[in-house]
Design a protein around this motif. Structure first.
Motif, PDB file in Angstrom:
ATOM      1  N   ARG A 123      -2.558 -12.223  -0.457  1.00 53.46           N
ATOM      2  CA  ARG A 123      -3.275 -11.173   0.264  1.00 53.46           C
ATOM      3  C   ARG A 123      -4.719 -11.595   0.545  1.00 53.46           C
ATOM      4  O   ARG A 123      -5.245 -11.355   1.630  1.00 53.46           O
ATOM      5  N   ASP A 182       2.681  -8.675  -2.458  1.00 52.36           N
ATOM      6  CA  ASP A 182       1.986  -8.065  -3.589  1.00 52.36           C
ATOM      7  C   ASP A 182       1.295  -9.130  -4.440  1.00 52.36           C
ATOM      8  O   ASP A 182       0.781  -8.842  -5.513  1.00 52.36           O
ATOM      9  N   ARG A 207      -0.069  -7.021   4.145  1.00 51.28           N
ATOM     10  CA  ARG A 207       0.612  -5.806   3.659  1.00 51.28           C
ATOM     11  C   ARG A 207       1.976  -6.123   3.076  1.00 51.28           C
ATOM     12  O   ARG A 207       2.511  -5.346   2.285  1.00 51.28           O
ATOM     13  N   ASN A 229     -14.328  -3.450  -0.631  1.00 48.45           N
ATOM     14  CA  ASN A 229     -12.977  -3.746  -1.099  1.00 48.45           C
ATOM     15  C   ASN A 229     -12.954  -5.073  -1.847  1.00 48.45           C
ATOM     16  O   ASN A 229     -13.768  -5.963  -1.579  1.00 48.45           O
ATOM     17  N   ASP A 238      -5.135  -2.345   3.125  1.00 49.45           N
ATOM     18  CA  ASP A 238      -4.304  -2.065   4.300  1.00 49.45           C
ATOM     19  C   ASP A 238      -4.752  -0.784   5.006  1.00 49.45           C
ATOM     20  O   ASP A 238      -4.613  -0.649   6.224  1.00 49.45           O
ATOM     21  N   ASP A 269      -6.377   0.892  -0.889  1.00 48.20           N
ATOM     22  CA  ASP A 269      -5.847  -0.432  -0.599  1.00 48.20           C
ATOM     23  C   ASP A 269      -6.420  -0.955   0.722  1.00 48.20           C
ATOM     24  O   ASP A 269      -6.654  -0.189   1.662  1.00 48.20           O
ATOM     25  N   ALA A 319       0.818  -1.221   0.000  1.00 42.85           N
ATOM     26  CA  ALA A 319       0.000   0.000   0.000  1.00 42.85           C
ATOM     27  C   ALA A 319       0.851   1.269   0.000  1.00 42.85           C
ATOM     28  O   ALA A 319       0.305   2.377   0.106  1.00 42.85           O
ATOM     29  N   ASP A 359      -0.128   4.178  -2.184  1.00 41.70           N
ATOM     30  CA  ASP A 359      -1.345   4.828  -1.670  1.00 41.70           C
ATOM     31  C   ASP A 359      -0.984   5.802  -0.554  1.00 41.70           C
ATOM     32  O   ASP A 359      -1.517   6.915  -0.490  1.00 41.70           O
TER      33      ASP A 359
END
Length: 505
Positions: free
Chosen positions: A446, A441, A438, A308, A407, A405, A145, A148
Motif C-alpha cells: 500500500r 492489506d 485498496r 495519513n 482510500d 483509511d 477500507a 471503515d
C-alpha cells in the motif's frame, strides 16, 4: 442554555426556569440541511446522532463495533460476515434486522440512485442475509477500507422500500437507530432532536440537542456570546475572542481537512490550458494565507494524505515561487501584456474561482489566492454563486479530507468517473495506483502504491492544494465529555462521535 419550546428556540430569564430543565438542552450552531440522507450525501454532522453503521469510529479514528457486535473475514472467498446486535429498534419501535443492512448498501450501489458514496462499495459482489442478525458481503476484490466504509448509516427498509432515494419525504423525517431521534424540523430555523431512551448502547445523558441553523460564520460567534448557542465551529478570528473567557472552552482540534483550488476539466478553458496549472500552484503563498486567514492554525498543503500514515513527503510541494510560476507561463508561450497580465493566443490568462456562500474562511482564502495570482500575471477573480455549477464553473475552492483509511477521499475523489470526482479529473496512472492500494492489506504494498499515486498527482495536479485547517470549536464551559484529541474530518465533522456520553454540569 437555550431552551426548546414546541420546536422553537426561546430564551427565558433564569429565574423563570428551573435549573435542571435549563441544563437538559444543548444548542449547536449548524449549517442548513435540505435533507438528512446519509446514503446519498457524503457527509453531515447530524447523521451520527440519528443513525448507526455496522461499525463505528472511536476517538482514535479506529474501527469499533456499531450495530454489528463482531465480524469475521474469510480470505479465501473475500467475504465479511457481520453478527448484529439483537434487540435493536428503530425510533418507530420496529426491530432492526439484517434486511435493513442489505437494503441500504444495495440502494447506495444502485447507479440509478446517484449516490456519491457508491465507489466505497463497488467491490461488493453479493450481499446475503443469513438470518435476522447475520449478514455477509462477498467482495470480488479485496478492499482494505471496507470496515471503515461499514460505518455508513443503515436505513430502515420498512420505511424506504419503493421510495425514491433522492426525493423521499423520509429524508425530512428520518428514523434511525441512533442515540437521538427527530422531534421537529423548522425549515431554515432549527432541527430538534430528543434522546432515544431505548438506545441499544445506553441512554444518552443530554435530553435534547438542537441543531440551530446559523449559516453565517460571524453570526455564530455573536449567538455564542449571547447564549443562544452552546457549541459552534468558528473561524479562527472569531474563536480567538473567546480564549480568555472562563465561561467558554476553546477546542483547537487538528483535522485532515484541506482546502485547495479545484480545476474543472469539463470546462473548455482547462482543456486548452491544463499545462498552466503548475504556475497556479507555484503562485500561491500558502504561509501568508495561513497567517492572515487561519491566524497560524493550520499547515501548508501539497497533497491529500498529509494527515495519513501513507503520506509521501518526497513529492513536488509547489512551494511559493513567483519567478518559477512566471517561467511556467512563458515556457508555455504566454506573453506579458502592457496591463501586467499574461496572454496566450491573444486571450488573457486567468480564471474565476467559485466559492460556496456562508463560509468566510473559504472566501478569505480564495480572495488572497486570487490577489497573489494576479501579482504573477494571471487575471484571477472570485465569485460566490447562489448554487454551485459543478459542470460549468472554471474552478472551485474545494475542501476534502479523511482521518480514516487512505482510500477514503482519494479513490472516489480522484478516480476517473467516481462519485465524488467533481472536477472531471482523469489520469490512468492515478486510477491504477489507487486500485492497487485498496486491493492489498500489506502495508508495504500500500505504501508503494500511495507513494506513486501522490507523485503522479503532483506531476498532473487535480487541485492547487493550499492548506490544512484546524477546527476551532467553542463550547459553553458547562459541557463535559468533548474529546479534544480526535482528528476531525472533512468540514471539521466528527466532534459528536461520543455525544451520548456528554453531560452538562
Amino acid at each position: 442554555m437555550g431552551l426548546v419550546l414546541a420546536g422553537v428556540l426561546a430564551f427565558a430569564p433564569a429565574a423563570s426556569v428551573c435549573a435542571e430543565e435549563s441544563q437538559e438542552t444543548l444548542v449547536y450552531g449548524s449549517g442548513d440541511y435540505t435533507r438528512i440522507n446519509p446514503a446519498m450525501d457524503e457527509h453531515g454532522e447530524i447523521n451520527i446522532l440519528i443513525f448507526n453503521g455496522l461499525t463505528a469510529h472511536d476517538g482514535d479514528n479506529q474501527v469499533v463495533p456499531g450495530l454489528a457486535e463482531s465480524w469475521d473475514f474469510d480470505e479465501e472467498t473475500c467475504t465479511y460476515t457481520f453478527h448484529l446486535a439483537e434487540n435493536v429498534k428503530w425510533h418507530d419501535g420496529e426491530p432492526f434486522t439484517a434486511e435493513d443492512v442489505k437494503f441500504t448498501i444495495e440502494a447506495i450501489m444502485d447507479p440509478e440512485n446517484g449516490s456519491e458514496n457508491a465507489p466505497n462499495y463497488e467491490d461488493v459482489e453479493e450481499i446475503t442475509v443469513i438470518d435476522d442478525h447475520t449478514v455477509s458481503f462477498k467482495l470480488d476484490a479485496p478492499n482494505v477500507a471496507f470496515l471503515d466504509y461499514m460505518t455508513m448509516a443503515v436505513l430502515p427498509k420498512h420505511l424506504l422500500e419503493g421510495e425514491d432515494m433522492q426525493t423521499s419525504d423520509f429524508f425530512r423525517n428520518p428514523v434511525g437507530t441512533g442515540p437521538y431521534k427527530l422531534e421537529s424540523w423548522e425549515e431554515g430555523q432549527a432541527i430538534t432532536l430528543v434522546k432515544n431512551e431505548e438506545y441499544f448502547k445506553g441512554e444518552p445523558n443530554i435530553d435534547t440537542v438542537v441543531f440551530k441553523i446559523v449559516t453565517d460564520d460571524n453570526a455564530k460567534a455573536l449567538q455564542l456570546k449571547s447564549g443562544e448557542l452552546d457549541l459552534a465551529l468558528l473561524t479562527p478570528k472569531d474563536a480567538a475572542t473567546f480564549a480568555d473567557d472562563e465561561a467558554y472552552t476553546c477546542y483547537d482540534m487538528k483535522t485532515s481537512d484541506y482546502r485547495g483550488i479545484l480545476f474543472n476539466f469539463w470546462n473548455e478553458y482547462w482543456q486548452k490550458n491544463r499545462d498552466l496549472i503548475p504556475a497556479v500552484c507555484y503562485g500561491i503563498d500558502r504561509d501568508a494565507i495561513i497567517d492572515a486567514v487561519l491566524l497560524g492554525q493550520g499547515m501548508p498543503a501539497y497533497g491529500p494524505l498529509q494527515r495519513n500514515i501513507y503520506n509521501n513527503e518526497d513529492v513536488e510541494h509547489y512551494d511559493y515561487d513567483p519567478e518559477k510560476a512566471k517561467a511556467v507561463l512563458e515556457e508555455a508561450g504566454c506573453e506579458l501584456g502592457d496591463d501586467g497580465f499574461y496572454y496566450r493566443d491573444g486571450e488573457k490568462v486567468g480564471f474565476v474561482i467559485s466559492v460556496g456562500a456562508g463560509d468566510q474562511v473559504r472566501v478569505d482564502i480564495a480572495q488572497i489566492a486570487a490577489q497573489q495570482l494576479q501579482q504573477i500575471g494571471m487575471d484571477v477573480t472570485i465569485e460566490i454563486p447562489a448554487q454551485v455549477d459543478w459542470g460549468g464553473q472554471m474552478a472551485y475552492l474545494i475542501g476534502w479530507g479523511s482521518p480514516f483509511d487512505a482510500d477514503d477521499h482519494t479513490y472516489k475523489v480522484f478516480g476517473t468517473d467516481k462519485g465524488a470526482n467533481y472536477s472531471g479529473y482523469s489520469n490512468e496512472l492515478v486510477d491504477q495506483y489507487l486500485t492497487e492500494a485498496r486491493q492489498s492489506d500489506d502495508p508495504e504494498v500500500r505504501k508503494e502504491a500511495y507513494d506513486k499515486f501522490q507523485v503522479e498527482l503532483a506531476n498532473d495536479p487535480a487541485y492547487a492544494f493550499i492548506c490544512y485547517i484546524d477546527a476551532n470549536y467553542v463550547a459553553d464551559a458547562d459541557i463535559q465529555g468533548i474529546d479534544p484529541d480526535t482528528i476531525m474530518g472533512h468540514h471539521g465533522v466528527g466532534i459528536f462521535w461520543n455525544v451520548a456520553d456528554w453531560t452538562i454540569q
